[in-house]
Design a protein around this motif. Structure first.
Motif, PDB file in Angstrom:
ATOM      1  N   UNK A  64      14.331  22.780   9.393  1.00 28.81           N
ATOM      2  CA  UNK A  64      13.854  24.144   9.017  1.00 28.81           C
ATOM      3  C   UNK A  64      14.841  24.906   7.923  1.00 28.81           C
ATOM      4  N   UNK A  65      15.819  24.174   7.676  1.00 25.30           N
ATOM      5  CA  UNK A  65      16.990  24.638   6.941  1.00 25.30           C
ATOM      6  C   UNK A  65      16.274  25.067   5.510  1.00 25.30           C
ATOM      7  N   UNK A  66      16.849  26.349   4.761  1.00 25.43           N
ATOM      8  CA  UNK A  66      16.362  26.624   3.547  1.00 25.43           C
ATOM      9  C   UNK A  66      17.054  25.777   2.532  1.00 25.43           C
ATOM     10  N   UNK A  67      16.766  25.965   1.231  1.00 27.00           N
ATOM     11  CA  UNK A  67      17.302  25.118   0.347  1.00 27.00           C
ATOM     12  C   UNK A  67      18.911  25.294   0.027  1.00 27.00           C
ATOM     13  N   UNK A  68      19.602  26.202   0.835  1.00 27.98           N
ATOM     14  CA  UNK A  68      20.972  26.314   0.734  1.00 27.98           C
ATOM     15  C   UNK A  68      21.390  25.519   2.164  1.00 27.98           C
ATOM     16  N   UNK A  69      20.661  25.043   3.004  1.00 25.84           N
ATOM     17  CA  UNK A  69      21.016  24.615   4.236  1.00 25.84           C
ATOM     18  C   UNK A  69      21.339  25.579   5.481  1.00 25.84           C
ATOM     19  N   UNK A  70      20.745  26.777   5.273  1.00 23.97           N
ATOM     20  CA  UNK A  70      20.974  27.670   6.129  1.00 23.97           C
ATOM     21  C   UNK A  70      19.783  28.038   7.089  1.00 23.97           C
ATOM     22  N   UNK A  71      19.855  28.286   8.257  1.00 26.71           N
ATOM     23  CA  UNK A  71      18.726  28.652   9.264  1.00 26.71           C
ATOM     24  C   UNK A  71      18.986  29.911   9.975  1.00 26.71           C
ATOM     25  N   UNK A  72      18.085  30.730  10.212  1.00 26.96           N
ATOM     26  CA  UNK A  72      18.155  31.955  11.001  1.00 26.96           C
ATOM     27  C   UNK A  72      18.556  31.694  12.523  1.00 26.96           C
ATOM     28  N   UNK A  73      19.266  32.750  12.753  1.00 27.61           N
ATOM     29  CA  UNK A  73      20.023  32.743  14.138  1.00 27.61           C
ATOM     30  C   UNK A  73      19.409  34.231  14.652  1.00 27.61           C
ATOM     31  N   UNK A  74      19.318  34.215  16.020  1.00 26.62           N
ATOM     32  CA  UNK A  74      19.015  35.610  16.759  1.00 26.62           C
ATOM     33  C   UNK A  74      19.137  35.595  18.227  1.00 26.62           C
ATOM     34  N   UNK A  75      18.448  36.714  18.399  1.00 26.83           N
ATOM     35  CA  UNK A  75      18.491  37.107  19.958  1.00 26.83           C
ATOM     36  C   UNK A  75      17.370  36.885  20.484  1.00 26.83           C
ATOM     37  N   UNK A  76      16.824  36.367  21.410  1.00 26.11           N
ATOM     38  CA  UNK A  76      15.547  36.239  21.979  1.00 26.11           C
ATOM     39  C   UNK A  76      15.055  37.452  22.819  1.00 26.11           C
ATOM     40  N   UNK A  77      14.028  38.149  22.296  1.00 27.24           N
ATOM     41  CA  UNK A  77      13.536  39.511  23.121  1.00 27.24           C
ATOM     42  C   UNK A  77      12.215  39.208  23.642  1.00 27.24           C
ATOM     43  N   UNK A  78      12.185  39.712  24.957  1.00 29.63           N
ATOM     44  CA  UNK A  78      10.746  39.432  25.746  1.00 29.63           C
ATOM     45  C   UNK A  78      10.298  40.644  25.908  1.00 29.63           C
ATOM     46  N   UNK A  79       9.141  41.046  25.306  1.00 30.57           N
ATOM     47  CA  UNK A  79       8.810  42.459  25.263  1.00 30.57           C
ATOM     48  C   UNK A  79       7.333  42.458  26.295  1.00 30.57           C
ATOM     49  N   UNK A  80       7.140  41.688  27.014  1.00 37.25           N
ATOM     50  CA  UNK A  80       6.043  41.669  28.039  1.00 37.25           C
ATOM     51  C   UNK A  80       5.890  43.030  28.548  1.00 37.25           C
ATOM     52  N   UNK A  81       4.641  43.356  28.444  1.00 40.97           N
ATOM     53  CA  UNK A  81       4.192  44.681  28.891  1.00 40.97           C
ATOM     54  C   UNK A  81       4.589  45.826  27.621  1.00 40.97           C
ATOM     55  N   UNK A  82       5.057  45.406  26.416  1.00 41.24           N
ATOM     56  CA  UNK A  82       5.163  46.265  25.189  1.00 41.24           C
ATOM     57  C   UNK A  82       4.034  46.072  24.354  1.00 41.24           C
ATOM     58  N   UNK A  83       4.341  46.369  23.099  1.00 39.32           N
ATOM     59  CA  UNK A  83       3.262  46.328  22.021  1.00 39.32           C
ATOM     60  C   UNK A  83       3.666  45.238  20.941  1.00 39.32           C
ATOM     61  N   UNK A  84       2.511  44.743  20.432  1.00 41.09           N
ATOM     62  CA  UNK A  84       2.790  43.866  19.323  1.00 41.09           C
ATOM     63  C   UNK A  84       2.201  44.662  18.328  1.00 41.09           C
ATOM     64  N   UNK A  85       2.121  43.770  17.122  1.00 42.21           N
ATOM     65  CA  UNK A  85       1.738  44.677  15.663  1.00 42.21           C
ATOM     66  C   UNK A  85       0.051  44.066  15.660  1.00 42.21           C
ATOM     67  N   UNK A  86      -0.649  44.578  16.535  1.00 42.68           N
ATOM     68  CA  UNK A  86      -2.050  44.445  16.437  1.00 42.68           C
ATOM     69  C   UNK A  86      -2.428  43.154  17.143  1.00 42.68           C
ATOM     70  N   UNK A  87      -1.410  42.248  17.615  1.00 41.02           N
ATOM     71  CA  UNK A  87      -1.997  41.056  18.496  1.00 41.02           C
ATOM     72  C   UNK A  87      -2.112  41.393  19.993  1.00 41.02           C
ATOM     73  N   UNK A  88      -2.647  40.439  20.453  1.00 38.24           N
ATOM     74  CA  UNK A  88      -2.808  40.391  22.077  1.00 38.24           C
ATOM     75  C   UNK A  88      -1.693  39.707  22.470  1.00 38.24           C
ATOM     76  N   UNK A  89      -0.967  40.107  23.260  1.00 41.84           N
ATOM     77  CA  UNK A  89       0.302  39.319  23.898  1.00 41.84           C
ATOM     78  C   UNK A  89       0.257  39.149  25.465  1.00 41.84           C
ATOM     79  N   UNK A  90       0.577  38.007  25.742  1.00 49.47           N
ATOM     80  CA  UNK A  90       0.947  37.643  27.118  1.00 49.47           C
ATOM     81  C   UNK A  90       2.276  37.215  27.565  1.00 49.47           C
ATOM     82  N   UNK A  91       2.389  37.286  28.880  1.00 46.05           N
ATOM     83  CA  UNK A  91       3.798  36.763  29.338  1.00 46.05           C
ATOM     84  C   UNK A  91       3.867  35.301  29.143  1.00 46.05           C
ATOM     85  N   UNK A  92       5.110  34.662  29.312  1.00 46.08           N
ATOM     86  CA  UNK A  92       5.129  33.299  29.019  1.00 46.08           C
ATOM     87  C   UNK A  92       4.238  32.591  29.794  1.00 46.08           C
TER      88      UNK A  92
END
Length: 180
Positions: A64-92
């Motif tokens: 998944x590395x880009x052309x310079x060999x980097x990959x994104x890193x972040x924090x996992x956010x669970x928003x069960x019971x919250x809102x999505x951008x128009x999609x239907x979401x479910x718990x894991x």
């Protein structure tokens, strides 16, 4: 109608002292009638979790590395019971069950009501009729908050959306900082 699923890499996150890849499966919807553009609008369903990108790190061996060999890193956010951008979401847990149920077995979902249904609810509310007796449904808490639903046809809404999009400032794409 549910369609196929697509699983995509969203980046890496840390759990239990280990850096792990995060993949999220998206269940595409094929709409009918007024929702026939669901696929082109990328409307579907997915687990209510996303990766909030913070930085990128060098990992050239990752597929998944880009052309310079980097990959994104972040924090996992669970928003069960919250809102999505128009999609239907479910718990894991619910997502696993739903995705298993619909795999190879397209299923009809009634998530986005059509104009005739919205208008029927509004008409029943205006006449003071019981929704059950009128043969229609609307979430009671939502109905209490809004009074009565209103259908906004695309011909009315699209120019407003276009005007809003055109008003957004133009910015160059942001580049994630390198992780420290």
């Amino acid at each position: 109608m549910t369609a196929e699923t697509r699983t995509s890499f969203k980046g890496y996150f840390s759990r239990g002292g280990q850096t792990k890849p995060f993949y999220r499966t998206f269940l595409l919807f094929d709409g009918e009638g007024e929702t026939s553009n669901a696929r082109e609008r990328a409307i579907g369903g997915h687990p209510a979790v996303f990766l909030k990108w913070q930085c990128r790190f060098k990992n050239p061996q990752s597929k998944h590395a880009d052309d310079k060999g980097f990959v994104p890193y972040g924090r996992l956010v669970n928003y069960t019971g919250g809102r999505s951008n128009g999609c239907t979401t479910w718990s894991q847990a619910a997502s696993q069950e739903i995705l298993t149920l619909v795999k190879g077995n397209p299923t009809t979902l009634y998530i986005y009501p059509e104009s005739k249904d919205i208008n029927a609810v509004a008409k029943a509310v205006k006449k003071g009729k019981s929704l059950t007796r009128a043969g229609v449904y609307w979430n009671a808490a939502c109905l209490q908050a809004i009074g009565a639903p209103k259908f906004w046809p695309k011909s009315t809404l699209q120019p407003i959306i276009n005007q809003w999009r055109d008003s957004l400032p133009k910015h160059p794409p942001l580049e994630l900082p390198i992780c420290k």
